[in-house]
Write an enzyme that holds these catalytic residues in place. Structure first.
Site, PDB file in Angstrom:
ATOM      1  N   GLY A  17       0.844  -1.207   0.000  1.00 33.50           N
ATOM      2  CA  GLY A  17       0.000   0.000   0.000  1.00 33.50           C
ATOM      3  C   GLY A  17       0.873   1.248   0.000  1.00 33.50           C
ATOM      4  NE  ARG A  78      -2.002  -4.058  -1.259  1.00 36.77           N
ATOM      5  CZ  ARG A  78      -1.770  -3.573  -0.052  1.00 36.77           C
ATOM      6  NH1 ARG A  78      -0.768  -4.022   0.681  1.00 36.77           N
ATOM      7  NH2 ARG A  78      -2.541  -2.634   0.443  1.00 36.77           N
ATOM      8  CG  ASP A 109       4.259  -6.783   7.846  1.00 36.28           C
ATOM      9  OD1 ASP A 109       3.548  -6.369   6.918  1.00 36.28           O
ATOM     10  OD2 ASP A 109       3.795  -7.342   8.858  1.00 36.28           O
ATOM     11  CB  THR A 132       2.969   0.733   5.903  1.00 33.06           C
ATOM     12  OG1 THR A 132       1.604   0.489   6.298  1.00 33.06           O
ATOM     13  CG2 THR A 132       3.853   0.381   7.086  1.00 33.06           C
ATOM     14  CG  ASP A 134      -1.312  -0.325   7.926  1.00 32.64           C
ATOM     15  OD1 ASP A 134      -2.177   0.528   7.678  1.00 32.64           O
ATOM     16  OD2 ASP A 134      -1.139  -1.351   7.234  1.00 32.64           O
ATOM     17  CG  ASP A 136       1.662  -2.826  10.511  1.00 30.50           C
ATOM     18  OD1 ASP A 136       2.445  -2.107   9.873  1.00 30.50           O
ATOM     19  OD2 ASP A 136       0.974  -3.712   9.973  1.00 30.50           O
ATOM     20  NE  ARG A 178      -1.069  -4.711   6.826  1.00 32.26           N
ATOM     21  CZ  ARG A 178       0.030  -4.692   6.086  1.00 32.26           C
ATOM     22  NH1 ARG A 178       0.060  -5.336   4.946  1.00 32.26           N
ATOM     23  NH2 ARG A 178       1.079  -4.024   6.480  1.00 32.26           N
TER      24      ARG A 178
HETATM   25  P1  ADP Z   1       3.019  -4.360   2.708  1.00 28.73           P
HETATM   26  O1  ADP Z   1       4.413  -4.389   2.179  1.00 28.73           O
HETATM   27  O2  ADP Z   1       2.446  -2.985   2.784  1.00 28.73           O
HETATM   28  O3  ADP Z   1       2.879  -5.160   3.994  1.00 28.73           O
HETATM   29  P2  ADP Z   1       1.753  -6.569   1.269  1.00 28.73           P
HETATM   30  O4  ADP Z   1       1.555  -7.430   2.476  1.00 28.73           O
HETATM   31  O5  ADP Z   1       0.638  -6.512   0.271  1.00 28.73           O
HETATM   32  O6  ADP Z   1       2.060  -5.062   1.636  1.00 28.73           O
HETATM   33  O7  ADP Z   1       3.075  -7.069   0.524  1.00 28.73           O
HETATM   34  C1  ADP Z   1       3.554  -6.368  -0.611  1.00 28.73           C
HETATM   35  C2  ADP Z   1       4.151  -7.330  -1.579  1.00 28.73           C
HETATM   36  O8  ADP Z   1       5.265  -8.004  -0.990  1.00 28.73           O
HETATM   37  C3  ADP Z   1       3.247  -8.474  -2.024  1.00 28.73           C
HETATM   38  O9  ADP Z   1       2.335  -8.095  -3.017  1.00 28.73           O
HETATM   39  C4  ADP Z   1       4.274  -9.465  -2.556  1.00 28.73           C
HETATM   40  O10 ADP Z   1       4.778  -9.037  -3.806  1.00 28.73           O
HETATM   41  C5  ADP Z   1       5.389  -9.304  -1.527  1.00 28.73           C
HETATM   42  N1  ADP Z   1       5.247 -10.320  -0.481  1.00 28.73           N
HETATM   43  C6  ADP Z   1       4.404 -10.307   0.575  1.00 28.73           C
HETATM   44  N2  ADP Z   1       4.513 -11.448   1.318  1.00 28.73           N
HETATM   45  C7  ADP Z   1       5.452 -12.186   0.703  1.00 28.73           C
HETATM   46  C8  ADP Z   1       6.031 -13.473   0.955  1.00 28.73           C
HETATM   47  N3  ADP Z   1       5.649 -14.225   1.996  1.00 28.73           N
HETATM   48  N4  ADP Z   1       6.969 -13.933   0.097  1.00 28.73           N
HETATM   49  C9  ADP Z   1       7.366 -13.187  -0.951  1.00 28.73           C
HETATM   50  N5  ADP Z   1       6.869 -11.977  -1.251  1.00 28.73           N
HETATM   51  C10 ADP Z   1       5.935 -11.476  -0.447  1.00 28.73           C
HETATM   52  O1  F6P Z   2      -1.286  -1.387   4.521  1.00 26.11           O
HETATM   53  C1  F6P Z   2      -1.897  -0.199   4.157  1.00 26.11           C
HETATM   54  C2  F6P Z   2      -3.378  -0.384   3.995  1.00 26.11           C
HETATM   55  O2  F6P Z   2      -3.941   0.849   3.591  1.00 26.11           O
HETATM   56  C3  F6P Z   2      -4.099  -0.944   5.208  1.00 26.11           C
HETATM   57  O3  F6P Z   2      -4.331   0.037   6.193  1.00 26.11           O
HETATM   58  C4  F6P Z   2      -5.353  -1.514   4.582  1.00 26.11           C
HETATM   59  O4  F6P Z   2      -5.848  -2.602   5.328  1.00 26.11           O
HETATM   60  C5  F6P Z   2      -4.882  -1.998   3.240  1.00 26.11           C
HETATM   61  O5  F6P Z   2      -3.670  -1.308   2.958  1.00 26.11           O
HETATM   62  C6  F6P Z   2      -5.835  -1.732   2.117  1.00 26.11           C
HETATM   63  O6  F6P Z   2      -5.359  -2.351   0.975  1.00 26.11           O
HETATM   64  P1  F6P Z   2      -5.875  -2.093  -0.510  1.00 26.11           P
HETATM   65  O7  F6P Z   2      -5.024  -1.041  -1.097  1.00 26.11           O
HETATM   66  O8  F6P Z   2      -5.646  -3.395  -1.201  1.00 26.11           O
HETATM   67  O9  F6P Z   2      -7.288  -1.688  -0.446  1.00 26.11           O
END
Ligand code: ADP
Ligand code: F6P
Length: 329
Positions: A17, A78, A109, A132, A134, A136, A178
């Site tokens: 995000g 994502r 994360d 982010t 969040d 978190d 989140r």
């Molecule tokens: P954020 O980085 O904000 O926590 P996401 O959880 O959507 O957002 O993760 C972002 C991107 O990181 C995912 O779309 C994917 O490309 C990569 N990613 C997340 N989890 C994994 C994982 N377990 N292994 C490899 N890549 C990951």
């Molecule tokens: O991680 C950032 C965040 O905005 C969270 O607060 C929320 O749960 C999520 O992303 C929303 O994701 P999306 O962009 O897929 O709607």
């Protein structure tokens, strides 16, 4: 966590995000690398850009006048395919072909889980910057974007308070986060909300109704309840419906603030944090650090292994929850 690879060409990307201040972090990474005599390639749409070899070579002027802009000029995505080992191998081969010998990942994360695998499976030097809304992520007092997001939410909730007060309404306001209650707790405190529902402090509808009736007995005519998304009582809409069933004479309204919290010009705090972390990330990468996230704790730059940053969580201060309630009597 130390690497001997000499780094000449750095890649940078934003993933997950988006968050206000990501542009300030990109700017800091690009300018610091160029200042140190290195080349920088910016990859588009997070890990998708590594897989598709979608990038631009960045110059100092490529990041002019972006410090004040929300979103990310590199775009974000994502990219679930990146969880596949063979897809990561393809991404690594693309980086190798382009002569990239170090990578900076700006994200949350989830993004660091991907970064950790890239580092561990292929030995690519990688540093993460927490971006982010969040807040978190373990290993930093604040994440880039959080400060702007809570200020955006506070401005919106202040406006809701005006109309809640004029019409004797109880508003359920859903904020993002989140699985974490940082945005909810901070905005609840700052707007004088009657209470907040956050995943970290489970409650029941019965207890919530009891509290709302107590507040009414204190002659309060309106109310603001901040609901963090991801709580076990459901969405703000669901909670408001359950309350209405139990207290039918309550006039309730629901507002979901949504993605407005992710946009807008970054606050001064977020620009400063992003600049310091972007600068520090490049310096650390060139100094041989890898497999870590850079953060700031008590005004000091600190490094946390990705494995720890991903497996632990920043904890909310539960005392703040009690203080919010005490101050709303
Ligand atoms: P954020 O980085 O904000 O926590 P996401 O959880 O959507 O957002 O993760 C972002 C991107 O990181 C995912 O779309 C994917 O490309 C990569 N990613 C997340 N989890 C994994 C994982 N377990 N292994 C490899 N890549 C990951
Ligand atoms: O991680 C950032 C965040 O905005 C969270 O607060 C929320 O749960 C999520 O992303 C929303 O994701 P999306 O962009 O897929 O709607």
């Amino acid at each position: 966590m130390a690497t001997k690879t000499k780094i000449n060409r750095i890649g940078v990307l934003t993933s997950g995000g988006d968050a206000p201040g990501m542009n300030a972090a990109i700017r800091a990474v690009v300018r610091t690398a160029i200042y140190c005599g290195k080349e920088v390639y910016g990859f588009y749409r997070g890990y998708q850009g590594l897989i598709e070899k979608s990038y631009m070579q960045m110059q100092s002027h490529s990041v002019s006048k972006i410090i004040n802009q929300g979103g990310t000029i590199l775009k974000s995505s994502r990219c679930p395919e990146f969880k596949d080992k063979f897809v990561r191998e393809k991404a690594y081969n693309n980086l190798k072909e382009l002569g990239i010998d170090g990578l900076v990942v700006i994200g949350g994360d989830g993004s660091f889980r991907g970064a950790d695998l890239l580092y561990k499976e292929h030995g690519l030097p990688v540093i993460g910057i927490p971006g982010t809304i969040d807040n978190d992520i373990y290993g930093t007092d604040f994440t880039i974007g959080f400060d702007t997001a809570i200020n955006t939410a506070v401005q919106a909730i202040d406006k809701l308070r005006d109309t809640a007060d004029s019409h004797n309404l109880v508003f359920f306001v859903e904020v993002m986060g989140r699985d974490a209650g940082f945005i909810a707790l901070n905005t609840a405190m700052a707007t004088g909300a009657e209470t907040t529902l956050i995943p970290e402090i489970p409650t029941t509808i019965e207890k919530l109704c009891e509290y709302l009736l107590y507040e009414r007995r204190q002659n309060k005519t309106s109310g603001i309840i901040i609901v963090a998304e991801g709580g076990d009582l459901g969405s703000a809409n669901q909670i408001a419906a359950k309350v209405k069933e139990r207290i039918p004479n309550y006039e309730t309204r629901v507002t979901t603030l949504g993605h407005i919290q992710r946009g807008g010009s970054p606050s001064c705090n977020d620009r400063v944090l992003a600049s310091i972390l972007g600068y520090g990330a490049v310096k650390a990468l060139l100094g041989g650090r890898s497999g870590v996230m850079i953060g700031q704790m008590q005004n000091e730059t600190v490094f946390t292994p990705f494995s720890e940053a991903c497996s632990r969580h920043n904890e909310i201060n539960t005392k703040w929850y009690d203080i919010t309630r005490v101050l709303s009597i």
